[in-house]
Scaffold this motif. Structure first.
Motif, PDB file in Angstrom:
ATOM      1  N   LEU A  17       0.796  -1.227   0.000  1.00 33.15           N
ATOM      2  CA  LEU A  17       0.000   0.000   0.000  1.00 33.15           C
ATOM      3  C   LEU A  17       0.831   1.281   0.000  1.00 33.15           C
ATOM      4  CD1 LEU A  17      -2.890  -0.953   2.454  1.00 33.15           C
ATOM      5  CD2 LEU A  17      -2.957  -0.822  -0.041  1.00 33.15           C
ATOM      6  N   ALA A  18       1.938   1.293   0.737  1.00 30.98           N
ATOM      7  CA  ALA A  18       2.715   2.527   0.901  1.00 30.98           C
ATOM      8  C   ALA A  18       3.098   3.192  -0.421  1.00 30.98           C
ATOM      9  CB  ALA A  18       3.957   2.257   1.738  1.00 30.98           C
ATOM     10  N   PRO A  19       3.520   2.423  -1.443  1.00 30.47           N
ATOM     11  CA  PRO A  19       3.926   3.089  -2.701  1.00 30.47           C
ATOM     12  C   PRO A  19       2.769   3.721  -3.469  1.00 30.47           C
ATOM     13  CG  PRO A  19       4.870   0.872  -2.523  1.00 30.47           C
ATOM     14  CD  PRO A  19       3.802   0.986  -1.485  1.00 30.47           C
ATOM     15  N   ILE A  20       1.531   3.294  -3.213  1.00 31.16           N
ATOM     16  CA  ILE A  20       0.402   3.753  -4.031  1.00 31.16           C
ATOM     17  C   ILE A  20      -0.651   4.514  -3.249  1.00 31.16           C
ATOM     18  CG2 ILE A  20       0.701   1.879  -5.711  1.00 31.16           C
ATOM     19  CD1 ILE A  20      -1.578   0.395  -4.325  1.00 31.16           C
ATOM     20  N   ALA A  21      -0.592   4.462  -1.926  1.00 36.25           N
ATOM     21  CA  ALA A  21      -1.628   5.082  -1.111  1.00 36.25           C
ATOM     22  C   ALA A  21      -1.140   6.416  -0.537  1.00 36.25           C
ATOM     23  CB  ALA A  21      -2.025   4.143   0.028  1.00 36.25           C
ATOM     24  N   PRO A  22      -2.069   7.316  -0.177  1.00 40.18           N
ATOM     25  CA  PRO A  22      -1.678   8.584   0.467  1.00 40.18           C
ATOM     26  C   PRO A  22      -0.959   8.319   1.790  1.00 40.18           C
ATOM     27  CG  PRO A  22      -3.974   8.630  -0.239  1.00 40.18           C
ATOM     28  CD  PRO A  22      -3.512   7.214  -0.377  1.00 40.18           C
ATOM     29  N   LEU A 140      13.413 -10.850  16.310  1.00 41.06           N
ATOM     30  CA  LEU A 140      13.588 -11.177  14.893  1.00 41.06           C
ATOM     31  C   LEU A 140      12.360 -10.767  14.088  1.00 41.06           C
ATOM     32  CD1 LEU A 140      15.292 -14.701  15.100  1.00 41.06           C
ATOM     33  CD2 LEU A 140      16.300 -12.597  14.177  1.00 41.06           C
ATOM     34  N   ALA A 141      11.181 -11.008  14.653  1.00 37.96           N
ATOM     35  CA  ALA A 141       9.946 -10.604  13.972  1.00 37.96           C
ATOM     36  C   ALA A 141       9.894  -9.086  13.831  1.00 37.96           C
ATOM     37  CB  ALA A 141       8.730 -11.112  14.744  1.00 37.96           C
ATOM     38  N   PHE A 142      10.271  -8.383  14.889  1.00 41.54           N
ATOM     39  CA  PHE A 142      10.257  -6.920  14.862  1.00 41.54           C
ATOM     40  C   PHE A 142      11.260  -6.385  13.846  1.00 41.54           C
ATOM     41  CE2 PHE A 142      11.256  -2.719  16.901  1.00 41.54           C
ATOM     42  CZ  PHE A 142       9.977  -2.179  16.790  1.00 41.54           C
ATOM     43  N   ALA A 143      12.446  -6.967  13.818  1.00 40.76           N
ATOM     44  CA  ALA A 143      13.468  -6.539  12.865  1.00 40.76           C
ATOM     45  C   ALA A 143      13.043  -6.817  11.431  1.00 40.76           C
ATOM     46  CB  ALA A 143      14.790  -7.246  13.173  1.00 40.76           C
ATOM     47  N   ALA A 144      12.357  -7.935  11.211  1.00 42.42           N
ATOM     48  CA  ALA A 144      11.920  -8.297   9.860  1.00 42.42           C
ATOM     49  C   ALA A 144      10.970  -7.256   9.279  1.00 42.42           C
ATOM     50  CB  ALA A 144      11.256  -9.667   9.880  1.00 42.42           C
ATOM     51  N   LEU A 145      10.225  -6.579  10.148  1.00 47.14           N
ATOM     52  CA  LEU A 145       9.306  -5.548   9.680  1.00 47.14           C
ATOM     53  C   LEU A 145      10.040  -4.322   9.149  1.00 47.14           C
ATOM     54  CD1 LEU A 145       6.589  -5.669  12.488  1.00 47.14           C
ATOM     55  CD2 LEU A 145       6.533  -6.738  10.231  1.00 47.14           C
ATOM     56  N   HIS A 146      11.342  -4.222   9.435  1.00 45.28           N
ATOM     57  CA  HIS A 146      12.132  -3.074   8.991  1.00 45.28           C
ATOM     58  C   HIS A 146      13.013  -3.394   7.784  1.00 45.28           C
ATOM     59  CE1 HIS A 146      10.953  -2.103  13.127  1.00 45.28           C
ATOM     60  NE2 HIS A 146      11.071  -0.853  12.780  1.00 45.28           N
ATOM     61  N   LEU A 147      12.882  -4.583   7.242  1.00 46.46           N
ATOM     62  CA  LEU A 147      13.593  -4.939   6.022  1.00 46.46           C
ATOM     63  C   LEU A 147      12.968  -4.199   4.841  1.00 46.46           C
ATOM     64  CD1 LEU A 147      13.998  -8.775   6.616  1.00 46.46           C
ATOM     65  CD2 LEU A 147      15.819  -7.046   6.676  1.00 46.46           C
ATOM     66  N   THR A 196      20.895   5.829   7.184  1.00 48.59           N
ATOM     67  CA  THR A 196      19.609   5.415   7.754  1.00 48.59           C
ATOM     68  C   THR A 196      18.574   5.052   6.701  1.00 48.59           C
ATOM     69  OG1 THR A 196      18.666   7.648   7.810  1.00 48.59           O
ATOM     70  CG2 THR A 196      19.996   6.966   9.708  1.00 48.59           C
ATOM     71  N   GLY A 197      18.841   5.425   5.442  1.00 47.27           N
ATOM     72  CA  GLY A 197      17.842   5.184   4.414  1.00 47.27           C
ATOM     73  C   GLY A 197      16.579   5.982   4.642  1.00 47.27           C
ATOM     74  N   ALA A 203       8.850  -1.384   0.445  1.00 48.05           N
ATOM     75  CA  ALA A 203       8.996  -0.913  -0.923  1.00 48.05           C
ATOM     76  C   ALA A 203       9.534   0.507  -0.994  1.00 48.05           C
ATOM     77  CB  ALA A 203       7.649  -0.988  -1.639  1.00 48.05           C
ATOM     78  N   ALA A 204       9.235   1.321   0.026  1.00 46.92           N
ATOM     79  CA  ALA A 204       9.710   2.707   0.035  1.00 46.92           C
ATOM     80  C   ALA A 204      11.237   2.771   0.093  1.00 46.92           C
ATOM     81  CB  ALA A 204       9.107   3.464   1.224  1.00 46.92           C
ATOM     82  N   TYR A 205      11.844   1.824   0.788  1.00 49.84           N
ATOM     83  CA  TYR A 205      13.312   1.803   0.857  1.00 49.84           C
ATOM     84  C   TYR A 205      13.906   1.474  -0.497  1.00 49.84           C
ATOM     85  CZ  TYR A 205      18.054   0.502   2.160  1.00 49.84           C
ATOM     86  OH  TYR A 205      19.416   0.419   2.222  1.00 49.84           O
ATOM     87  N   LEU A 206      13.304   0.557  -1.229  1.00 46.89           N
ATOM     88  CA  LEU A 206      13.825   0.150  -2.530  1.00 46.89           C
ATOM     89  C   LEU A 206      13.661   1.234  -3.587  1.00 46.89           C
ATOM     90  CD1 LEU A 206      12.552  -3.532  -2.679  1.00 46.89           C
ATOM     91  CD2 LEU A 206      14.830  -2.721  -2.042  1.00 46.89           C
ATOM     92  N   SER A 207      12.678   2.110  -3.412  1.00 46.57           N
ATOM     93  CA  SER A 207      12.408   3.127  -4.424  1.00 46.57           C
ATOM     94  C   SER A 207      13.034   4.480  -4.101  1.00 46.57           C
ATOM     95  CB  SER A 207      10.894   3.314  -4.571  1.00 46.57           C
ATOM     96  OG  SER A 207      10.330   3.786  -3.347  1.00 46.57           O
ATOM     97  N   ARG A 208      13.845   4.534  -3.029  1.00 52.50           N
ATOM     98  CA  ARG A 208      14.412   5.826  -2.619  1.00 52.50           C
ATOM     99  C   ARG A 208      15.451   6.325  -3.619  1.00 52.50           C
ATOM    100  NH1 ARG A 208      19.235   5.217   0.758  1.00 52.50           N
ATOM    101  NH2 ARG A 208      19.937   3.074   0.659  1.00 52.50           N
TER     102      ARG A 208
END
Length: 208
Positions: A17-22, A140-147, A196-197, A203-208
């Motif tokens: 959603l982040a790349p396409i939503a407000p 590990l679960a929390f960190a995975a959310l920041h990948l 820090t990216g 997806a926002a990190y990959l499109s920066r």
């Protein structure tokens, strides 16, 4: 299971959603996560606010925060964060800690119960080992959310491991939320966006 629902919401938002939503939809996703944590708290009675745990959690969180700040110290930048912006950081940290501790950590603890048939182990050693395993799993679960942001994934794993360990002994999320906010502030002041990216994930990190 509340943990899976929370992970699904966050991953769906950050990757789809982040790349396409407000941008305001981030608040909706955050509200859904907190709502799930509140729903579990209503069911279990655990709100992460045990009064007797506040001071023990506070000084341990303060010690960890100070040590982590020294490790993270780099080239300081003048960002001039206002009091209102820090209040938002604290609330953001509180929401994340509330979900991490009262939902993800607690459900990991239930799922990863140790085998108590080993009579050679003491009750304390079993409890300590179980707590550590649960803390690692939740972190590990929390960190995975920041990948796929490698910097955020690494620092959130380390932070979550300390916060979960403190909470497993002293269940009060307020000192942890303060620690979370302060260390976020340290990162913003100590590192530039190249490292820090821009605190972006998914997806926002990959499109920066």
């Amino acid at each position: 299971m509340f943990s899976l629902a929370i992970l699904a919401i966050v991953l769906a938002y950050t990757w789809v959603l982040a790349p396409i939503a407000p941008r305001w939809t981030a608040a909706v996703a955050g509200a859904l996560v907190v709502a799930l944590a509140v729903a579990r708290a209503l069911k279990t009675g655990e709100w992460g606010l045990r009064p007797s745990a506040f001071l023990p959690a506070l000084w341990r969180a303060a010690a960890f925060t100070a040590a982590a700040a020294l490790v993270l110290a780099g080239t300081w930048h003048d960002r001039r964060l206002s009091a209102a912006e820090f209040a938002v950081l604290f609330l953001w940290g509180w929401g994340q800690q509330f979900a991490l501790q009262t939902v993800i950590l607690r459900e990991a603890t239930v799922r990863l119960k140790p085998d108590t048939t080993d009579k050679s182990a003491t009750d304390k050693s079993i409890t300590d080992k179980s707590a550590l395993i649960s803390c690692v799993a939740a972190s590990l679960a929390f960190a995975a959310l920041h990948l796929p942001n490698p910097f955020l994934a690494a620092v959130t794993f380390a932070g979550a491991l300390a916060w979960c360990w403190i909470y497993s002994r002293h269940p009060n999320v307020l000192p942890l939320a303060l620690s979370h906010a302060l260390l976020t502030l340290v990162i913003l002041y100590a590192f530039d966006d190249r490292i820090t990216g821009r605190l972006r994930v998914g997806a926002a990190y990959l499109s920066r």
